[in-house]
Design an enzyme around this catalytic site. Structure first.
Site, PDB file in Angstrom:
ATOM      1  CB  CYS A 107      -0.983   0.011   1.155  1.00 16.66           C
ATOM      2  SG  CYS A 107      -0.435  -0.669   2.703  1.00 16.66           S
ATOM      3  CB  VAL A 111      -0.319   5.565  -0.924  1.00 21.67           C
ATOM      4  CG1 VAL A 111      -0.624   7.017  -0.559  1.00 21.67           C
ATOM      5  CG2 VAL A 111      -1.442   4.660  -0.437  1.00 21.67           C
TER       6      VAL A 111
END
Lengths: 458, 546
Positions: A107, A111
């Site tokens: 993640c 991101v």
């Protein structure tokens, strides 16, 4: 009580997941990459993910799980992880010499928006990738889907990077299994072998994560699909994807990219599930089903019939990955067991729900995706107790609290062995599964029957 | 390889041999992280580079800040409800995977440790922010569990998308005034390892939990143990022993602990520190704010346990307590000696390597010493220089850019509750009697000259060590276990204890002696070679020849 705070009354939750029935994408990608020969999985993110994923797979397989990481620091998290991964590539080839590095993301790098295709190109142009070595990537954002999605993404990336249509007429079938055990992958190959079919199977973790002990550690065990094989998949006559969620992405990509037609099947679990697979295999390869496969089928059917009184009408609750629980539901139907609940943390869509209802009847409770967690699964069980639970190790807390027997299946299994050596797919896997189920019910009868009706022959 | 051959390894030569394979930049760094031990008269040891960023692609054993904060420090306390704010993985992997056991007071006492709670962030929440979902998750958690306290743990994306877990905690606490709600900024990319997470956890526990309630537990001689996580029941064994001595263990941070013990932890007269790395911050801050002195103890090893008990009893200075403590030690040591002598006869002279998190690589050397086994190499995943070289080097440690953003709290005396537990004269007197407060000598000072000290060991180096030294047993973690055992060398997990234990205290020492004896002499390893692998075919006797 281990789960003393779980109330019987079910209340709607929209934000809090409790005891998930899924985990995140990268671990599936790591597992898929281990199914490629001389491949080192690489986690592009902070190193905690990689440590967690390696530990989880190691606990499940009791075998080495090797993978590297970009080890992001706060600086990299702000300015991007390009320098980290370029340095990692240099170090990996210098120290560990894989044929291919399979990069997945976390993640964190998702991101930030690191552009891995561009970074890999930079590594190539800067000569960081030695002659004959390869680096590929897939995007595996943890905030989408589940570990099964990650497995599907990595498998598809192998197709994207390596499969080619050269025009050669290879008389072979592609077999793409979902996120299943190495023992199950072996069993699928065994059936194709028995039928004399030429095939390419990837990912293939057999002989990788269930390797032998012979006094040597091999960083790259003998198993795994070779890049050559994955390349040749573009020239195959057909692809069979086994398990919609885990295998269809790669199968469909082979179709669009290399014009290899694909058929998407359920995992071949139980007699009718395996029948469907064998039939598809027979038609795809244009061969007859061999006597040896017929013998295995007949043996399973024989036991199903002989022991039907012990399975008939028993109730079951299923939790796990969609592809697996769908196969399990078929198995249960074949032996006249009634499925009460089907829960999966991985979203599987309305078609899945319809298919489960078709197999198990309209009254079965099906829930997948957001908030379909083990807490909810436990609440369902409190409201309607089954005779048996089929699910991963985390079900043992529910099983103990509620006094219901558990058969461990799926991922993760941290507290038993066997799953990586003995299959649940195919006719032989069906027989193993049936034996486990019968042991549970017959042991229970032995334990609970009054002395005057304690049976010798059953 | 026997003892003498081992010592014949030229460590300097071996070190340079290890470094040759590295790209120049990496070699330069590893050179400072691999140290050949040498202890001078003044306990001076060579300087080691520690707590610095991990080299990408090196195949490290390390984890992250979230693991250090949620997984290690807060995880073991049973009635602080813990919500992981982030995508599902972090909450999943830290779900019951550390063996910190707990024993609720009654069948109805709160215990949330078997639950993994997460906001399971999805793509939309990453884009539009996850605070709304976090608030809703807290609402749902309160409705279901009504806990006394809630901890929120941030994961990697939380810091990047700008979710403020502290603001959410404040807002939700206003909504639920009877619940203590606090957040931890333990995003995985913070610092360089689990260590940053320890620090983040210490800070928040200190500011938001400790000191909220002045109710002491009943009992005399009250103390805390900091940095004992009850892996495999270690804390249960320590609880048993100190109770037998008549010492009151008020709270343990955080094995087998509860919220009430945390909030009143400042009422004791002594803090003892087991795991220096993970909890020394709290010990320091509690001394400054409340006047509670601390010293290092070790309950790993029977002799170390006895020594620690005597130290605690002497601190309280009560004659009856000291006598009772001696009685307990003597009674416990009977069984310990019996087993020790038995296994020592078989294990004497065997070689050990320990590569464990941030404290056990040192503590467990005591147990091996007791069995006559020698530690030839050791290292930590994420300890700092003070854990290697001793706290005396603290003034010279430079905080580098990667760890600079971990907050150092400014702590002051509590105007109401500060109370020097011992007068300055008493402290001085105790120091002349050989007491050392606020000190930890570090691992290297207690190891032999020429022993290899390696920080943040990686897979490549571990393979080299095995090739060169063929140790009799290696202690590390689950990621290393099967790599090593495939090569016919036993690996003892010292994070999870291989699902056994306890290993602390007297009973723990006995368990450990027996376990190492089992491992080192396991017959199964001897079956590695098949009978036909040693005899060439041509000389075999075929069944059909007479």
């Amino acid at each position: 009580m281990l789960l003393r705070h779980t109330p019987e009354e079910i209340t709607e939750r929209s934000a809090l997941t409790i005891n998930p029935a899924k985990t995140c994408q990268p671990i599936g990608a790591m597992y898929a990459a281990l199914g490629v020969h001389k491949c080192l999985p690489h986690s592009h993110g902070s190193q905690g993910c990689c440590a967690y994923h390696r530990s989880a797979l190691t606990r499940h397989y009791k075998d080495p799980i090797m993978a590297t990481t970009s080890s992001f620091t706060e600086g990299a998290s702000v300015f991007g992880g390009q320098a980290n991964i370029l340095e990692a590539i240099t170090n990996i080839f210098a120290l560990y010499d894989p044929d291919v590095i399979a990069v997945h993301t976390t993640c964190l790098s998702e991101v930030i928006g690191d552009d891995l295709a561009q970074i890999i190109n930079k590594a190539i142009t800067e000569g960081k990738i030695p002659e004959g070595k390869r680096v590929l990537h897939t995007n595996t954002p943890s905030f989408k889907g589940s570990h099964v999605t990650g497995y599907a993404n990595m498998t598809a990336s192998f197709v994207q990077y390596f499969s080619e249509k050269t025009g050669a007429k290879l008389d072979q079938i592609n077999l793409i299994p979902s996120f299943i055990e190495p023992s199950d992958m072996s069993e699928i190959k065994h059936i194709a072998d028995e039928m004399g079919i030429k095939y390419v199977m990837f990912p293939d973790t057999s002989d990788v994560v269930n390797g032998p002990m012979d006094g040597k550690f091999r960083m790259y065990p003998r198993g795994g699909a070779t890049l050559e094989q994955i390349k040749s998949a573009g020239d195959s006559t057909k692809t069979l994807a086994l398990g919609r969620l885990g295998a269809s992405a790669a199968a469909k990509l082979l179709d669009t990219k290399c014009k290899v037609p694909c058929e998407i099947l359920d995992l071949p679990i139980g007699l009718s599930g395996t029948d469907t697979f064998v039939d598809a295999l027979r038609l795809a390869a244009g061969v007859a089903v061999s006597d040896s496969v017929m013998l295995e089928r007949g043996q399973l059917l024989d036991v199903m019939l002989d022991m039907n009184q012990y399975t008939h009408g028993k109730t079951v609750s299923l939790v796990g990955d969609p592809d697996l629980v769908l196969g399990m539901a078929q198995f249960c139907r074949d032996v006249d067991m009634k499925v009460l609940h089907v829960v999966s943390g991985s979203a599987a869509g309305p078609k899945f729900d319809a298919r489960i209802k078709e197999l198990c009847g309209e009254e079965v409770i099906v829930k997948t995706g957001a908030n379909a967690d083990m807490f909810y699964f436990h609440q369902l069980i409190k409201n309607h107790k089954p005779d048996l639970i089929l699910g991963n190790t985390y079900c043992k807390y529910i099983a103990r609290d509620e006094g219901i027997p558990l058969i461990r299946i799926g991922f993760p299994i941290y507290d038993r062995v066997g799953h990586s050596y003995f299959p649940v797919v195919g006719y032989r896997g069906g027989l193993r599964l049936l034996e486990k189920v019968l042991d549970i019910f017959m042991d229970k009868q032995d334990k609970e029957s009054p002395e005057e009706s304690f049976e010798l022959v059953m | 390889m026997d003892h003498d051959e081992n010592m014949a390894v030229d460590t300097e030569e071996f070190k340079s041999e290890m470094l040759t394979r590295y790209p120049a930049k990496v070699a330069k760094k590893r050179k400072r992280q691999i140290v050949i031990n040498q202890v001078d008269a003044g306990e001076q040891v060579p300087e080691i580079l520690a707590n610095s960023r991990t080299i990408p692609g090196i195949l490290t054993m390390r984890g992250c800040s979230y693991a250090g904060c949620k997984g290690v420090v807060l995880g073991p306390t049973r009635d602080i409800l813990q919500i992981t704010h982030g995508p599902i993985g972090c909450g999943f992997y830290s779900w019951s995977t550390r063996r910190n056991q707990t024993r609720p007071e009654t069948p109805d006492s709160p215990n949330y440790m078997t639950y993994a709670m997460s906001t399971d962030l999805q793509e939309d929440e990453i884009i539009f922010g996850g605070e709304k979902k976090l608030k809703a998750a807290i609402d749902e958690a309160v409705a279901l569990f009504h806990p006394k306290a809630i901890g929120i743990f941030a994961t990697c994306p939380v810091g990047l998308i700008g979710d403020d877990v502290h603001a959410v905690a404040r807002e939700m606490e206003a909504k639920y005034p009877d619940i203590n709600i606090f957040g931890f900024s333990c995003e995985g990319y913070k610092g360089v390892s689990q260590s940053a997470g320890h620090h983040v956890a210490n800070n928040k526990v200190f500011t938001d939990v400790v000191g909220l309630d002045d109710t002491p537990k009943p009992g005399k001689f009250r103390f805390n143990i900091l940095g004992e996580y009850n892996i495999g029941g270690d804390a249960f064994e320590i609880e048993r022993i100190v109770a037998a001595c008549g010492i009151t263990l008020h709270s343990t941070f955080s094995g087998n602990s509860n919220y009430q013990e945390f909030i009143s932890a400042h009422t004791v007269d002594l803090n003892t520190v087991m795991c220096h790395r993970s909890i020394n911050y709290l010990a320091e801050m509690m001394e400054i704010k409340y006047g509670i002195p601390w010293f290092k103890v070790n309950f790993v090893g029977a002799d170390a346990t006895a020594k620690s008990l005597r130290k605690i009893a002497a601190f309280f200075g009560d004659k009856a307590l000291m006598e009772q403590t001696e009685k307990v030690i003597e009674a416990e040591m009977v069984a310990v000696r019996k087993v020790r002598d038995e296994v020592k006869a078989r294990c004497q002279g065997k070689k050990v390597m320990l590569f464990v998190g941030g404290s056990r690589a040192h503590h467990y050397q005591e147990l091996f010493d007791e069995m006559g086994m020698e530690t030839i190499a050791a290292g930590y995943e994420f300890a700092h220089r003070d854990d290697y070289e001793g706290r005396k080097v603290l003034p010279n440690i430079l905080v580098d850019a990667d760890s600079r953003n971990i907050e150092e709290l400014k702590v002051e005396k509590d105007p109401e509750r500060y109370k020097a537990r011992k007068s300055e004269e008493e402290m001085e007197k105790m120091k002349t009697e050989g007491f050392t407060f606020n000190d930890y000598r570090g691992m290297m000072t207690e190891m032999k000259d020429k022993a290899l000290i390696i920080d943040d060991l990686n897979h490549y180096e571990m393979e080299k060590l095995i090739e060169k030294y063929h140790p009799d047993v290696i202690c590390a973690g689950v990621k290393e276990k099967y790599v090593v055992q495939k090569q016919g060398i036993p690996l003892k997990q010292l994070h999870s204890y291989d699902y056994m234990g306890p290993y602390a205290g007297f009973v723990g020492a006995i368990n450990f002696y027996r376990e190492i004896d089992r491992l080192v002499h396991s017959k199964v390893f001897k079956l590695t070679k098949a009978p036909w692998q040693d005899s060439p075919e041509l000389t075999a006797n075929y069944g059909w020849t007479n």
